[in-house]
Design a protein around this motif. Structure first.
Motif, PDB file in Angstrom:
ATOM      1  N   MET A   1      32.020  13.461 -58.734  1.00  0.00           N
ATOM      2  CA  MET A   1      30.587  13.588 -59.038  1.00  0.00           C
ATOM      3  C   MET A   1      29.771  14.050 -57.834  1.00  0.00           C
TER       4      MET A   1
ATOM      5  N   TRP B   1      24.482   6.575 -61.225  1.00  0.00           N
ATOM      6  CA  TRP B   1      24.579   7.964 -60.761  1.00  0.00           C
ATOM      7  C   TRP B   1      23.222   8.548 -60.392  1.00  0.00           C
TER       8      TRP B   1
ATOM      9  N   GLN C   1      22.901   9.831 -56.803  1.00  0.00           N
ATOM     10  CA  GLN C   1      23.631  11.081 -56.579  1.00  0.00           C
ATOM     11  C   GLN C   1      22.927  12.249 -57.252  1.00  0.00           C
ATOM     12  N   GLU C   2      22.522  12.068 -58.486  1.00  0.00           N
ATOM     13  CA  GLU C   2      21.899  13.155 -59.235  1.00  0.00           C
ATOM     14  C   GLU C   2      20.630  13.651 -58.550  1.00  0.00           C
TER      15      GLU C   2
END
Length: 127
Positions: free
Chosen positions: A53, A117, A120-121
């Motif tokens: 990811m 997430w 991170q996104e």
């Protein structure tokens, strides 16, 4: 069901809504959607992809986050964010019962923000 690359796929109502809102009949759009691209039933594949990811978000040309359809004055909240440059929760506009404050509270209460997430996104994405 929705057609992805000519093949019908079952997708969640939330993903179907996002795809319908993002769709432009005049342009082709290539998307990497984890819920579609990763076999959600295969824990080994899922685990491997989770490790990828960071790379996926860092290399993506653009990251689009779908928070859901407009509701609870979310358009007001999005306009406020776009025109603020940054958000400081100590800003006097956040204390009280004004529309931007209530709209932002409703926007930040959406499910997307509870996902791990998110960091991170947001922070690894170029655009």
């Amino acid at each position: 069901s929705i057609y992805l690359t000519g093949t019908p796929r079952k997708v969640t109502p939330n993903l179907a809504s996002a795809l319908l809102h993002l769709r432009d009949p005049e342009k082709s759009l290539t998307l990497w959607i984890d819920a579609v691209c990763i076999n959600q039933e295969d824990l080994a594949e899922k685990g491997h992809q989770v490790g990828q990811m960071r790379h996926i978000y860092a290399c993506a040309e653009k990251t689009c986050v779908w928070l859901g359809p407009s509701s609870d004055n979310s358009d007001v909240a999005m306009d406020f964010i776009a025109n603020s440059g940054s958000i400081n929760v100590k800003d006097p506009r956040f204390s009280g019962k004004d529309v931007p404050s209530l709209a932002l509270s409703a926007l930040f209460a959406r499910t997307w923000w509870s996902r791990i997430w998110v960091v991170q996104e947001i922070f690894l994405s170029k655009n």
